[in-house]
Design a protein around this motif. Sequence first.
Motif, PDB file in Angstrom:
ATOM      1  N   THR A 125       0.348  26.129 -18.377  1.00 40.65           N
ATOM      2  CA  THR A 125      -1.082  26.395 -18.451  1.00 40.65           C
ATOM      3  C   THR A 125      -1.444  26.955 -19.820  1.00 40.65           C
ATOM      4  N   LEU A 126      -2.727  26.943 -20.127  1.00 39.41           N
ATOM      5  CA  LEU A 126      -3.213  27.505 -21.391  1.00 39.41           C
ATOM      6  C   LEU A 126      -2.887  28.995 -21.481  1.00 39.41           C
ATOM      7  N   ASP A 127      -3.073  29.718 -20.372  1.00 41.20           N
ATOM      8  CA  ASP A 127      -2.768  31.152 -20.371  1.00 41.20           C
ATOM      9  C   ASP A 127      -1.279  31.404 -20.591  1.00 41.20           C
ATOM     10  N   GLU A 128      -0.455  30.564 -19.978  1.00 36.48           N
ATOM     11  CA  GLU A 128       0.994  30.728 -20.160  1.00 36.48           C
ATOM     12  C   GLU A 128       1.392  30.489 -21.620  1.00 36.48           C
ATOM     13  N   ALA A 129       0.791  29.470 -22.229  1.00 39.96           N
ATOM     14  CA  ALA A 129       1.088  29.190 -23.639  1.00 39.96           C
ATOM     15  C   ALA A 129       0.679  30.378 -24.519  1.00 39.96           C
ATOM     16  N   LYS A 130      -0.485  30.921 -24.245  1.00 39.86           N
ATOM     17  CA  LYS A 130      -0.957  32.073 -25.028  1.00 39.86           C
ATOM     18  C   LYS A 130      -0.019  33.253 -24.859  1.00 39.86           C
ATOM     19  N   GLU A 131       0.387  33.532 -23.637  1.00 34.49           N
ATOM     20  CA  GLU A 131       1.251  34.685 -23.383  1.00 34.49           C
ATOM     21  C   GLU A 131       2.633  34.516 -24.011  1.00 34.49           C
TER      22      GLU A 131
ATOM     23  N   LEU B 181       3.312  33.068 -26.840  1.00 31.61           N
ATOM     24  CA  LEU B 181       3.202  33.394 -28.266  1.00 31.61           C
ATOM     25  C   LEU B 181       2.889  34.874 -28.470  1.00 31.61           C
ATOM     26  N   VAL B 182       1.984  35.421 -27.658  1.00 28.70           N
ATOM     27  CA  VAL B 182       1.618  36.836 -27.811  1.00 28.70           C
ATOM     28  C   VAL B 182       2.818  37.730 -27.565  1.00 28.70           C
ATOM     29  N   SER B 183       3.667  37.369 -26.602  1.00 31.42           N
ATOM     30  CA  SER B 183       4.824  38.203 -26.274  1.00 31.42           C
ATOM     31  C   SER B 183       5.825  38.273 -27.427  1.00 31.42           C
ATOM     32  N   ARG B 184       5.755  37.306 -28.340  1.00 23.73           N
ATOM     33  CA  ARG B 184       6.673  37.300 -29.483  1.00 23.73           C
ATOM     34  C   ARG B 184       6.025  37.811 -30.770  1.00 23.73           C
TER      35      ARG B 184
ATOM     36  N   GLY C 296      13.670  32.930 -36.393  1.00 25.84           N
ATOM     37  CA  GLY C 296      12.977  34.134 -35.959  1.00 25.84           C
ATOM     38  C   GLY C 296      11.477  34.105 -36.159  1.00 25.84           C
ATOM     39  N   LYS C 297      10.929  32.965 -36.582  1.00 24.59           N
ATOM     40  CA  LYS C 297       9.494  32.849 -36.813  1.00 24.59           C
ATOM     41  C   LYS C 297       8.887  31.803 -35.877  1.00 24.59           C
ATOM     42  N   ILE C 298       7.611  32.002 -35.560  1.00 28.87           N
ATOM     43  CA  ILE C 298       6.918  31.081 -34.662  1.00 28.87           C
ATOM     44  C   ILE C 298       6.367  29.906 -35.465  1.00 28.87           C
ATOM     45  N   VAL C 299       6.601  28.706 -34.957  1.00 29.33           N
ATOM     46  CA  VAL C 299       6.020  27.490 -35.516  1.00 29.33           C
ATOM     47  C   VAL C 299       5.229  26.814 -34.415  1.00 29.33           C
ATOM     48  N   VAL C 300       3.967  26.520 -34.698  1.00 29.03           N
ATOM     49  CA  VAL C 300       3.111  25.885 -33.695  1.00 29.03           C
ATOM     50  C   VAL C 300       2.654  24.533 -34.220  1.00 29.03           C
TER      51      VAL C 300
ATOM     52  N   LEU D 112      -3.802  38.056 -33.803  1.00 35.07           N
ATOM     53  CA  LEU D 112      -4.429  39.360 -33.598  1.00 35.07           C
ATOM     54  C   LEU D 112      -3.405  40.383 -33.129  1.00 35.07           C
ATOM     55  N   SER D 113      -2.484  39.970 -32.259  1.00 35.58           N
ATOM     56  CA  SER D 113      -1.436  40.889 -31.797  1.00 35.58           C
ATOM     57  C   SER D 113      -0.535  41.325 -32.942  1.00 35.58           C
ATOM     58  N   MET D 114      -0.325  40.461 -33.902  1.00 31.72           N
ATOM     59  CA  MET D 114       0.486  40.814 -35.067  1.00 31.72           C
ATOM     60  C   MET D 114      -0.207  41.864 -35.939  1.00 31.72           C
ATOM     61  N   GLN D 115      -1.506  42.071 -35.665  1.00 30.28           N
ATOM     62  CA  GLN D 115      -2.271  43.075 -36.402  1.00 30.28           C
ATOM     63  C   GLN D 115      -2.797  44.183 -35.489  1.00 30.28           C
ATOM     64  N   CYS D 116      -2.272  44.240 -34.253  1.00 29.67           N
ATOM     65  CA  CYS D 116      -2.690  45.279 -33.305  1.00 29.67           C
ATOM     66  C   CYS D 116      -4.143  45.126 -32.887  1.00 29.67           C
ATOM     67  N   MET D 117      -4.615  43.883 -32.766  1.00 33.56           N
ATOM     68  CA  MET D 117      -5.988  43.637 -32.328  1.00 33.56           C
ATOM     69  C   MET D 117      -5.982  42.806 -31.048  1.00 33.56           C
TER      70      MET D 117
END
Length: 639
Positions: free
Chosen positions: A11-17, A19-22, A297-301, A323-328
Amino acid sequence: MKRVIFHDLITLDEAKEILVSRARPLGVEEVPLEEAYGRVLAEDVYSPVDVPPFDRSTVDGYAVVSADLAGASEISPVKLTLKGRVEAGGFPDFELSRGEAAEVATGAPIPRGADAVVMVEYTSEREGAVVVYRSVYPGENVVPAGSDFSAGELILRKCTRLTQREIGVLAAAGVRRPRVYRRPKVAIISTGNELEEPGVPLARGKLYDVNTYSLAAAVVESGGAPIIVGRARDDLEEYREILGKALAAADLVLISGGTSAGMADLTYRVLGDMGRVLFHGIKVRPGKPTIAAEVDGKIVVGLPGYPPSALMIFHSVVRPALLSMQCMRQTPPAVYRARLSMRTEGAKGRRSLYPVVLINKGGYVAYPLNAESGLISVLARADGYIVIPEDVEFMEEGEEVEVYLFERYTPASLYFIGSNDIFLDRILAKFDVKAIYVGSMGGILAVKRGEADVAGTHMLDPETGEYNSPVIRRLGVKGAVLVRGFAREQGLVVARGNPKGIRGFEDLLRSDVVMVNRPRGTGTRTLLDMKLEEIAKGRGISVEELAKNIRGYTHEVRTHTAVAAAVAQGRADVGLAIRYAAEIYGLDFIPVGWEIYDLLIREEALERAGPIIEELKRASEMPPGYKRLPETGEVVAKF
């Protein structure tokens, strides 16, 4: 080549989570204030100074003792001796006595002894004297020291994105190089033999490269720093080479095109060979072939090649990770309809814009903030503003208003309204709390109306001599509990060495002593007035009569540190405040007693406030003049 068939879609939410979790902040750096726009604070910022640092005039006019102008009018003007002049940027080396005035410019400090400024339009100057044609009330046209924010006060929280409002707050506090999170470097690659650089003539079968530039702009809007690596043709070796360059230069890589299962689509093949695929295929239209992998160790999308699809997936999946990488956090902007929490005056003939905090309590409540001239900290705390039309004199409590948001709105987990305390502020900063400081009485009433989850209060009951509980009961608060907080030592703050030899409240009546006071409705003011009432009874007069003989009694400032600032700068000789304020300014302190600062909490919010209570119980270090109590963190009363 065998085509890939998408079987395991997420799902879209799963994809977002995923990436955000990493996504993690990438480190901290200091930047000059002029380069800080859009950056994100990496630490809480506490003001090192009071703002403004002195009592200043908001108009061109004359600083006066307001009592001198009682009854002044065009028919019965009052003549005052002109003592001197003060320009903006200067500082008065004289004080005013009764019957004297000093010319002051807008923004200039007002001299010791003055408690108001009369506008120049209501005066005339004649042969060393000033003739005044109207009265003024104490504090009129004066912004007291610390009325914007006070020394030691939390002015901006960690993880706050810096816009023009927050940068103004930092500048006002004298912060030259804020500590911010490093911007994520985002490498951008577009793929396809058909792509051409914008600006050159298009050959047959070619398309201009849209995604490189639209994604670069989207990265900037998300706080990142784009790195345009270039375009990769449908060639396996060239593709690997350009991806290697991107990984070496950036924290995250975006590739547009080449993600589907077509014969010439290489992204999924290269990412599968070079790293670990996190997902390939999302249950969304458009954007189904989106792929993400972890490489070195880096994300590629890998985003879809069609520009609308690429941007929509970027905002839905990639932007939250940036945004998570910047605490937002990601939240949508809006205009909210809300109920006004209190009666609010308009500007009588002018359109009035009121900064508000938006409180979500089963329906939105707009809580107006003090918008005095020059107060920039109000904007940093506000979620948005309301508009009162030119022909509306005031809007009533409960009236529906539209709130125009400054940025995106995120409801807080808890709303704190009440008396400000520097120690408690540091505890609240650890949680998702929206704080509005209106004094003890304002906090108690906000809990009663259901607008506040928690209120900070140190209200002394004159009848019983007890703190908080009797006042709360008398105000008829229901469905709330009182949690014991801590004790703060109150006393008279005087200059180092106590040059005036002040020993107690009786000395406030001396003609050579000037005091600075706190506003009505604060616990400190209640304590002072109780002490003065004892003196008045002994003299057989009323407190009101006694107060007329106290220089500076009508000079009110918002915070304890503003009291200390007035004494430190010689604008006052004495004021009642907590010991910590005296410590900050290196002043002497004459102890009067200990007051109790408690938390009034609505019963339905008690569980949500639990972590704050536990943090209060665990706190081992307290500022000077603070102490724990045997019941700290325990419920001591129910209402």
